[in-house]
Design an enzyme around this catalytic site. Structure first.
Site, PDB file in Angstrom:
ATOM      1  N   THR A  30       0.773  -1.011   0.056  1.00  0.00           N
ATOM      2  CA  THR A  30      -0.303  -0.063   0.077  1.00  0.00           C
ATOM      3  C   THR A  30       0.888   1.406  -0.229  1.00  0.00           C
ATOM      4  O   THR A  30       0.477   2.167  -0.574  1.00  0.00           O
ATOM      5  CB  THR A  30      -0.887   0.088   1.138  1.00  0.00           C
ATOM      6  OG1 THR A  30      -0.231   0.054   2.432  1.00  0.00           O
ATOM      7  CG2 THR A  30      -1.784  -1.058   1.273  1.00  0.00           C
ATOM      8  N   PHE A  37      -6.951  -4.977  -1.660  1.00  0.00           N
ATOM      9  CA  PHE A  37      -8.391  -5.310  -2.281  1.00  0.00           C
ATOM     10  C   PHE A  37      -9.530  -5.414  -1.114  1.00  0.00           C
ATOM     11  O   PHE A  37     -10.511  -5.405  -1.570  1.00  0.00           O
ATOM     12  CB  PHE A  37      -8.285  -6.486  -2.810  1.00  0.00           C
ATOM     13  CG  PHE A  37      -7.141  -6.619  -4.266  1.00  0.00           C
ATOM     14  CD1 PHE A  37      -6.815  -5.239  -4.825  1.00  0.00           C
ATOM     15  CD2 PHE A  37      -6.839  -7.643  -4.810  1.00  0.00           C
ATOM     16  CE1 PHE A  37      -5.973  -5.165  -5.719  1.00  0.00           C
ATOM     17  CE2 PHE A  37      -5.997  -7.615  -5.786  1.00  0.00           C
ATOM     18  CZ  PHE A  37      -5.495  -6.436  -6.331  1.00  0.00           C
ATOM     19  N   HIS A 121       0.369 -16.739  -2.733  1.00  0.00           N
ATOM     20  CA  HIS A 121      -0.872 -16.670  -3.685  1.00  0.00           C
ATOM     21  C   HIS A 121      -0.483 -16.328  -5.166  1.00  0.00           C
ATOM     22  O   HIS A 121      -1.383 -16.066  -5.785  1.00  0.00           O
ATOM     23  CB  HIS A 121      -1.573 -15.294  -3.149  1.00  0.00           C
ATOM     24  CG  HIS A 121      -2.151 -15.690  -1.667  1.00  0.00           C
ATOM     25  ND1 HIS A 121      -2.469 -14.469  -0.919  1.00  0.00           N
ATOM     26  CD2 HIS A 121      -2.530 -16.733  -0.805  1.00  0.00           C
ATOM     27  CE1 HIS A 121      -2.859 -15.116   0.401  1.00  0.00           C
ATOM     28  NE2 HIS A 121      -2.781 -16.213   0.241  1.00  0.00           N
ATOM     29  N   CYS A 157      -1.482 -23.675 -26.487  1.00  0.00           N
ATOM     30  CA  CYS A 157      -2.348 -24.949 -26.852  1.00  0.00           C
ATOM     31  C   CYS A 157      -3.579 -24.535 -27.648  1.00  0.00           C
ATOM     32  O   CYS A 157      -4.313 -25.241 -28.329  1.00  0.00           O
ATOM     33  CB  CYS A 157      -2.740 -25.793 -25.662  1.00  0.00           C
ATOM     34  SG  CYS A 157      -3.911 -24.980 -24.738  1.00  0.00           S
TER      35      CYS A 157
END
Length: 252
Positions: A30, A37, A121, A157
């Site tokens: 921050t 979020f 994450h 792909c």
């Protein structure tokens, strides 16, 4: 003790430590202008959550996911590491810290120079294909989405479901990363938990693992955290300024 006395104490612990682990959450970013979020006005408060199973099953959910992620991309792509990121990178380079575990997805630690980084994450600077596992730089894919309004096909792909390389709600944390994080903490005699509320598990269990091993826990966070009761020291000033002060004391 005063904040200044705590800073001197933490610097001494860093100097004495044989294995220090750094752990960071949204609070350090921050200060680089990246909003948390969860905060009012943050992406999570403005849009509905796209869960991982829904993303896999629904083309419309994938389009909404990319719309949300593309907005968040604007907020972090131009951000630069702050003094806190730079201090932590220098500590790793100079052998003060073993490495860094982060809940953040913005990649600012690596830009600052940190090399031993475990991203619990994932990272928003890459995309991954759920079907062929190929990974790609995110910037051109976000540009493509903004221009077309359609989720880009997998460049490898061509038919796979392309997703930001971050962990979504309902998606498991990467097992190998989490296991390595626990290994680091099981060997650590000091952990600095920086800018995290320490309420989201299993990440919040990492300082507990250090404490269980007999190591010290230092928390640097503006607000109360879920683990203040086990902290050997709690610092509540600005993250960048406080890390600069600790570094100055360490240098002395």
């Amino acid at each position: 003790m005063s904040q200044a006395e705590d800073i001197s104490l933490v610097a001494r612990w860093l100097a004495e430590s044989e294995s220090t682990v750094l752990f960071t959450g949204a609070g350090i970013s921050t200060e680089s202008g990246i909003p948390d979020f969860r905060s009012p006005g943050g992406v999570w408060t403005k849009y509905r959550t796209i869960y991982f199973d829904e993303f896999r099953q629904s083309a419309e959910a994938r389009r909404e996911y990319w719309r949300q992620k593309s907005e968040a991309h604007v907020e972090f792509s131009a951000a630069a590491p702050n003094a806190g990121h730079q201090i932590l990178a220098a500590w790793e380079a100079h052998g003060v810290a073993r490495g860094l575990i982060t809940q953040n997805i913005d990649g600012l630690h690596q830009i600052a120079g940190s090399r031993q980084v475990l991203e619990l994450h994932g990272t928003a600077r890459e995309a991954t294909c759920l079907d062929c596992a190929a990974r790609f730089e995110i910037d051109p894919l976000v540009v493509q989405f903004r221009e077309t309004g359609e989720v880009p096909p997998c460049p490898n792909c061509e038919t796979g479901r392309l997703k930001h390389a971050t962990v979504s709600f309902g998606q498991m944390l990467p097992t190998d990363v989490l296991e390595t994080a626990y290994d680091w903490c099981s060997d650590a005699d000091l952990i600095l938990a920086i800018g995290s509320s320490l309420v989201v598990t299993p990440a919040a269990d990492l300082p507990v693992a250090v404490r269980r091993r007999g190591g010290r826990v230092v928390i640097l966070n503006r607000d109360e955290t879920g683990l203040d009761q086990i902290a050997d020291a709690k610092l509540s000033g600005g993250i960048g300024a406080t890390l600069v002060a600790i570094d100055a004391a360490l240098s002395r």
